[in-house]
Scaffold this active site. Sequence first.
Site, PDB file in Angstrom:
ATOM      1  N   GLY A 116      53.539  10.845 -50.803  1.00 57.92           N
ATOM      2  CA  GLY A 116      53.676  11.477 -49.494  1.00 57.92           C
ATOM      3  C   GLY A 116      53.917  12.969 -49.648  1.00 57.92           C
ATOM      4  N   ALA A 117      53.195  13.753 -48.848  1.00 61.70           N
ATOM      5  CA  ALA A 117      53.283  15.210 -48.956  1.00 61.70           C
ATOM      6  C   ALA A 117      53.701  15.845 -47.639  1.00 61.70           C
ATOM      7  CB  ALA A 117      51.942  15.759 -49.419  1.00 61.70           C
ATOM      8  N   GLY A 118      54.545  15.129 -46.857  1.00 65.40           N
ATOM      9  CA  GLY A 118      55.160  15.750 -45.685  1.00 65.40           C
ATOM     10  C   GLY A 118      56.359  16.563 -46.152  1.00 65.40           C
ATOM     11  N   ALA A 139      59.476  15.784 -46.470  1.00 72.89           N
ATOM     12  CA  ALA A 139      60.366  15.091 -47.413  1.00 72.89           C
ATOM     13  C   ALA A 139      59.729  15.039 -48.794  1.00 72.89           C
ATOM     14  CB  ALA A 139      60.654  13.676 -46.918  1.00 72.89           C
ATOM     15  N   GLY A 140      58.442  14.698 -48.855  1.00 75.34           N
ATOM     16  CA  GLY A 140      57.764  14.580 -50.139  1.00 75.34           C
ATOM     17  C   GLY A 140      57.707  15.919 -50.860  1.00 75.34           C
ATOM     18  N   PHE A 142      69.230  21.997 -27.754  1.00 76.55           N
ATOM     19  CA  PHE A 142      68.457  20.777 -27.931  1.00 76.55           C
ATOM     20  C   PHE A 142      69.327  19.624 -27.471  1.00 76.55           C
ATOM     21  CE2 PHE A 142      64.728  19.100 -30.206  1.00 76.55           C
ATOM     22  CZ  PHE A 142      63.912  20.211 -30.176  1.00 76.55           C
ATOM     23  N   GLN A 170      62.940   4.827 -31.949  1.00 79.86           N
ATOM     24  CA  GLN A 170      63.181   5.749 -30.834  1.00 79.86           C
ATOM     25  C   GLN A 170      61.944   6.026 -29.986  1.00 79.86           C
ATOM     26  OE1 GLN A 170      63.866  10.195 -31.557  1.00 79.86           O
ATOM     27  NE2 GLN A 170      65.870   9.488 -30.903  1.00 79.86           N
ATOM     28  N   HIS A 196      60.651   8.728 -27.486  1.00 79.76           N
ATOM     29  CA  HIS A 196      60.952  10.081 -27.018  1.00 79.76           C
ATOM     30  C   HIS A 196      60.679  10.101 -25.519  1.00 79.76           C
ATOM     31  CE1 HIS A 196      60.846  14.382 -26.485  1.00 79.76           C
ATOM     32  NE2 HIS A 196      61.196  14.571 -27.737  1.00 79.76           N
ATOM     33  N   LEU A 212      53.392  14.392 -27.865  1.00 71.64           N
ATOM     34  CA  LEU A 212      54.761  14.832 -27.635  1.00 71.64           C
ATOM     35  C   LEU A 212      54.855  16.152 -26.876  1.00 71.64           C
ATOM     36  CD1 LEU A 212      57.637  13.896 -28.598  1.00 71.64           C
ATOM     37  CD2 LEU A 212      57.533  15.922 -30.000  1.00 71.64           C
ATOM     38  N   THR A 227      57.738  18.750 -26.623  1.00 72.57           N
ATOM     39  CA  THR A 227      59.004  18.935 -27.348  1.00 72.57           C
ATOM     40  C   THR A 227      60.211  18.991 -26.409  1.00 72.57           C
ATOM     41  OG1 THR A 227      60.285  20.420 -28.745  1.00 72.57           O
ATOM     42  CG2 THR A 227      58.587  21.445 -27.425  1.00 72.57           C
ATOM     43  N   GLU A 228      61.332  18.515 -26.971  1.00 72.56           N
ATOM     44  CA  GLU A 228      62.599  18.610 -26.269  1.00 72.56           C
ATOM     45  C   GLU A 228      62.989  20.078 -26.061  1.00 72.56           C
ATOM     46  OE1 GLU A 228      65.060  15.448 -27.673  1.00 72.56           O
ATOM     47  OE2 GLU A 228      66.753  16.837 -27.752  1.00 72.56           O
ATOM     48  N   ARG A 266      68.098  11.110 -26.506  1.00 79.07           N
ATOM     49  CA  ARG A 266      66.759  10.619 -26.154  1.00 79.07           C
ATOM     50  C   ARG A 266      66.763   9.212 -25.590  1.00 79.07           C
ATOM     51  NH1 ARG A 266      63.484  13.256 -31.240  1.00 79.07           N
ATOM     52  NH2 ARG A 266      63.728  15.349 -30.434  1.00 79.07           N
ATOM     53  N   HIS A 303      58.216   7.200 -30.970  1.00 81.28           N
ATOM     54  CA  HIS A 303      58.321   8.487 -31.656  1.00 81.28           C
ATOM     55  C   HIS A 303      58.874   8.430 -33.071  1.00 81.28           C
ATOM     56  CE1 HIS A 303      58.643  12.781 -31.957  1.00 81.28           C
ATOM     57  NE2 HIS A 303      59.959  12.750 -32.091  1.00 81.28           N
ATOM     58  N   ARG A 340      68.187   8.774 -33.261  1.00 82.41           N
ATOM     59  CA  ARG A 340      68.215  10.089 -33.918  1.00 82.41           C
ATOM     60  C   ARG A 340      68.366  11.216 -32.911  1.00 82.41           C
ATOM     61  NH1 ARG A 340      64.513  14.078 -34.755  1.00 82.41           N
ATOM     62  NH2 ARG A 340      62.620  12.879 -34.390  1.00 82.41           N
ATOM     63  N   LEU A 346      63.908  16.843 -39.279  1.00 82.14           N
ATOM     64  CA  LEU A 346      63.553  17.927 -40.205  1.00 82.14           C
ATOM     65  C   LEU A 346      64.716  18.228 -41.144  1.00 82.14           C
ATOM     66  CD1 LEU A 346      61.469  20.319 -37.875  1.00 82.14           C
ATOM     67  CD2 LEU A 346      60.635  18.615 -39.494  1.00 82.14           C
TER      68      LEU A 346
HETATM   69  C1  LIG Z   1      54.697  15.317 -32.534  1.00 82.67           C
HETATM   70  C2  LIG Z   1      55.994  15.256 -33.285  1.00 82.67           C
HETATM   71  C3  LIG Z   1      56.934  16.274 -33.139  1.00 82.67           C
HETATM   72  C4  LIG Z   1      58.142  16.230 -33.834  1.00 82.67           C
HETATM   73  N1  LIG Z   1      59.060  17.250 -33.665  1.00 82.67           N
HETATM   74  C5  LIG Z   1      60.204  17.251 -34.405  1.00 82.67           C
HETATM   75  C6  LIG Z   1      61.136  18.336 -34.335  1.00 82.67           C
HETATM   76  O1  LIG Z   1      60.934  19.329 -33.642  1.00 82.67           O
HETATM   77  N2  LIG Z   1      62.260  18.270 -35.081  1.00 82.67           N
HETATM   78  C7  LIG Z   1      62.531  17.213 -35.890  1.00 82.67           C
HETATM   79  O2  LIG Z   1      63.570  17.202 -36.539  1.00 82.67           O
HETATM   80  N3  LIG Z   1      61.653  16.176 -35.979  1.00 82.67           N
HETATM   81  C8  LIG Z   1      60.499  16.170 -35.270  1.00 82.67           C
HETATM   82  N4  LIG Z   1      59.621  15.127 -35.388  1.00 82.67           N
HETATM   83  C9  LIG Z   1      59.863  14.085 -36.385  1.00 82.67           C
HETATM   84  C10 LIG Z   1      59.482  14.601 -37.749  1.00 82.67           C
HETATM   85  O3  LIG Z   1      58.422  15.507 -37.650  1.00 82.67           O
HETATM   86  C11 LIG Z   1      59.055  13.477 -38.688  1.00 82.67           C
HETATM   87  O4  LIG Z   1      60.021  12.471 -38.679  1.00 82.67           O
HETATM   88  C12 LIG Z   1      58.932  14.031 -40.094  1.00 82.67           C
HETATM   89  O5  LIG Z   1      58.074  15.136 -40.121  1.00 82.67           O
HETATM   90  C13 LIG Z   1      58.463  12.996 -41.097  1.00 82.67           C
HETATM   91  O6  LIG Z   1      58.290  13.649 -42.325  1.00 82.67           O
HETATM   92  P1  LIG Z   1      58.031  12.867 -43.645  1.00 82.67           P
HETATM   93  O7  LIG Z   1      57.993  13.876 -44.726  1.00 82.67           O
HETATM   94  O8  LIG Z   1      58.976  11.734 -43.754  1.00 82.67           O
HETATM   95  O9  LIG Z   1      56.572  12.219 -43.422  1.00 82.67           O
HETATM   96  P2  LIG Z   1      55.200  12.834 -42.861  1.00 82.67           P
HETATM   97  O10 LIG Z   1      55.268  14.276 -42.585  1.00 82.67           O
HETATM   98  O11 LIG Z   1      54.751  11.925 -41.798  1.00 82.67           O
HETATM   99  O12 LIG Z   1      54.246  12.674 -44.110  1.00 82.67           O
HETATM  100  C14 LIG Z   1      53.885  11.416 -44.622  1.00 82.67           C
HETATM  101  C15 LIG Z   1      53.113  11.650 -45.895  1.00 82.67           C
HETATM  102  O13 LIG Z   1      52.917  10.417 -46.545  1.00 82.67           O
HETATM  103  C16 LIG Z   1      51.596  10.316 -46.977  1.00 82.67           C
HETATM  104  N5  LIG Z   1      51.277   8.889 -47.048  1.00 82.67           N
HETATM  105  C17 LIG Z   1      51.548   7.923 -46.146  1.00 82.67           C
HETATM  106  N6  LIG Z   1      51.106   6.733 -46.590  1.00 82.67           N
HETATM  107  C18 LIG Z   1      50.564   6.959 -47.797  1.00 82.67           C
HETATM  108  C19 LIG Z   1      49.930   6.138 -48.758  1.00 82.67           C
HETATM  109  N7  LIG Z   1      49.777   4.842 -48.577  1.00 82.67           N
HETATM  110  N8  LIG Z   1      49.462   6.716 -49.891  1.00 82.67           N
HETATM  111  C20 LIG Z   1      49.585   8.053 -50.102  1.00 82.67           C
HETATM  112  N9  LIG Z   1      50.177   8.868 -49.231  1.00 82.67           N
HETATM  113  C21 LIG Z   1      50.661   8.329 -48.095  1.00 82.67           C
HETATM  114  C22 LIG Z   1      50.784  11.102 -45.973  1.00 82.67           C
HETATM  115  O14 LIG Z   1      49.579  11.542 -46.555  1.00 82.67           O
HETATM  116  C23 LIG Z   1      51.731  12.248 -45.675  1.00 82.67           C
HETATM  117  O15 LIG Z   1      51.545  13.274 -46.616  1.00 82.67           O
HETATM  118  C24 LIG Z   1      58.406  15.150 -34.698  1.00 82.67           C
HETATM  119  C25 LIG Z   1      57.459  14.145 -34.863  1.00 82.67           C
HETATM  120  C26 LIG Z   1      56.271  14.183 -34.145  1.00 82.67           C
HETATM  121  C27 LIG Z   1      55.298  13.043 -34.328  1.00 82.67           C
END
Ligand SMILES: Cc1cc2nc3c(=O)[nH]c(=O)nc-3n(C[C@H](O)[C@H](O)[C@H](O)COP(=O)(O)OP(=O)(O)OC[C@H]3O[C@@H](n4cnc5c(N)ncnc54)[C@H](O)[C@@H]3O)c2cc1C
Length: 597
Positions: A12-14, A16-17, A116, A236, A238, A248, A250-251, A282, A363, A405, A411
Amino acid sequence: MKTHQFEALIVGAGGAGLMAALHASRGAKTAVLSKLYPTRSHTGAALGGIGAALGNLEEDRWEWHAFDTVKGGDYLVDQDSAEILAREAIDAVIELEHFGLPFDRTPEGKISQRRFGGHTNNETGKPVRRACHAADRTGHMILQTLYQQCIKNNVSFFDEFHVVDLIMNDGKVCGVIAIEIGNGDLHLFHAKAVVFATGGWGKCWETTSNAHSLTGDGSALTYRVGLPLEDMEFYQFHPTGLYPTGFLITEGVRGEGGVLINGKGQRFMEKYAPRIKDLASRDVVSRAIMMEIREGNGIKGKRYVHLDITPETVNRYLAEAGETRRLDAHYIETKLAETCDQARTYAGVDPVREPMPCQPTAHYAMGGIPTNNDGQGIADARNTVVPGLYAAGECACVSVHGANRLGTNSLVDLVVYGRRAGKHAAQFTQGADWTPLPADAGKAIEAELNRLRTANGSVKPYAIRQKMQQVMMDKVGVFRDSNSLQEALNDVREMKQDFKTKLGIDDRGYKFNTDMLEAWELGCLLDIAEATTLAASKRTESRGAHAREDYPNRDDENWMKHSLVWASQTDQGEMKVDYKPVTVLGKDVYKPKERVY
Ligand SMILES: Cc1cc2nc3c(=O)[nH]c(=O)nc-3n(C[C@H](O)[C@H](O)[C@H](O)COP(=O)(O)OP(=O)(O)OC[C@H]3O[C@@H](n4cnc5c(N)ncnc54)[C@H](O)[C@@H]3O)c2cc1C
């Protein structure tokens, strides 16, 4: 099968990753596997902000942030974890700033902060400015900044590699199997530590703010190897998804002064949360909107209400509240640029001139892979660590979000616990030996993928997906009761059966076979939907996002505990469920109280 070896693997490259990868790479040979190109991860969609008690605009303290987190989570939050979150948020935001994140600034050059939902000055009970933001594209900036840092630190990236199996040997993690999406090749990655950071599973529901890719893969994978999922009943909604898409809003809109209005023109949150009104948590606001809709107070009797950020309305309420601040069109366009754009494009509504139609939208997953404060995966209610397994971000459950949450806390969770997981994983790899791969590693998943690729039954994956999403929306949504949950459980189990025996897909190829991969993802969603529904049916109380109409009250005597659900069955043929107590610190301030807004 091609094989690779890395000490630490991040799936995962979000946010957290990438945070985990950055910190792991400082002490271990590290690779990131991602089914999406990294900067397309859902973190990039996060709008409103990241909470940290910097106190740049008014007094704030990390202790208030910790308390708001515990209270917002309806007292199911592990209190030690909430304190870590709130304390380390400050330093993590400053670390992001030093990495080059372009935060909005105050006139003196400090990081700008806004209000918020649920962020309060604990002494006055009034909203406090705690959300640090880069306009309303904070997540986008976090993702870009961290990706640049990872590249700079020579982290290896395997982009568009879809992980489909977790390999264990003798209770220890030793790698993963991934498909290279472009050509369908299978790869075996041998590792000492695997950090799951695969995000959430909003796609279980019909109306969701989540991206198409959010199918709970990582959580389903650990669940399938016999590990539990924690607090799955807490999902949750939203309150402000754009009607009818569920995108979404945003809040931050309400943080800037926006108000919710029903079909009778009333600002109805005054009734449900007299003190904090539109900025209540929420779960509270989502329920209020659903009640208004049920009572026929939707706009024109339909299933939505209005969110109004027009200067005319907001300034009237600001004046009524005795505030001197006033908004104008330019301010709204600047602070809520993405929101304005989305409302214009997807709802045909100009937020500067008219209210936006909105409805609750699925959400955020509070539950997930259970971990300790170092991000290590745990196997049972006694917190036994699974050697080599880590999880961070939305797929994990530390638990800092408890039953609900707080806005901006995801974030924070990504960067604080992503960093902790990455650091610990690096340390772990330095002391650990390589666990050998089992001889049959990857065989079972290869067979399953072949079954999917050649499936020629009569039921298409999209038909099952649509049915599952409707069932989850209607029966495991904002409100639940014992009948709806039992029906949903039966429905989901029937769909799982169809998935196994009647599935048919069209693409028999290997290159970019998204037909097959989406079917595989549907299998994950069905597992997650079953775990969610089961946990929800067992919890006979209402707490946070879990609102049981047949058990409307919170029951602290019996339910101050986290649920754990296993896919494996007990001797009676039931899925295994267990509970572990919430970690409490014995401080008076965290004692459960009725939530007053
Ligand atoms: C529209 C929206 C707005 C938001 N706004 C806020 C905000 O303002 N503030 C806040 O605190 N939170 C907010 N959130 C919540 C927050 O953005 C998410 O909870 C958070 O970004 C999740 O991050 P993550 O790193 O866990 O996963 P993600 O960013 O979802 O990344 C998941 C990663 O896992 C990888 N992956 C998944 N499955 C596989 C697999 N099988 N094999 C390989 N790779 C895989 C994907 O490629 C991706 O890179 C929002 C969420 C949404 C949807």
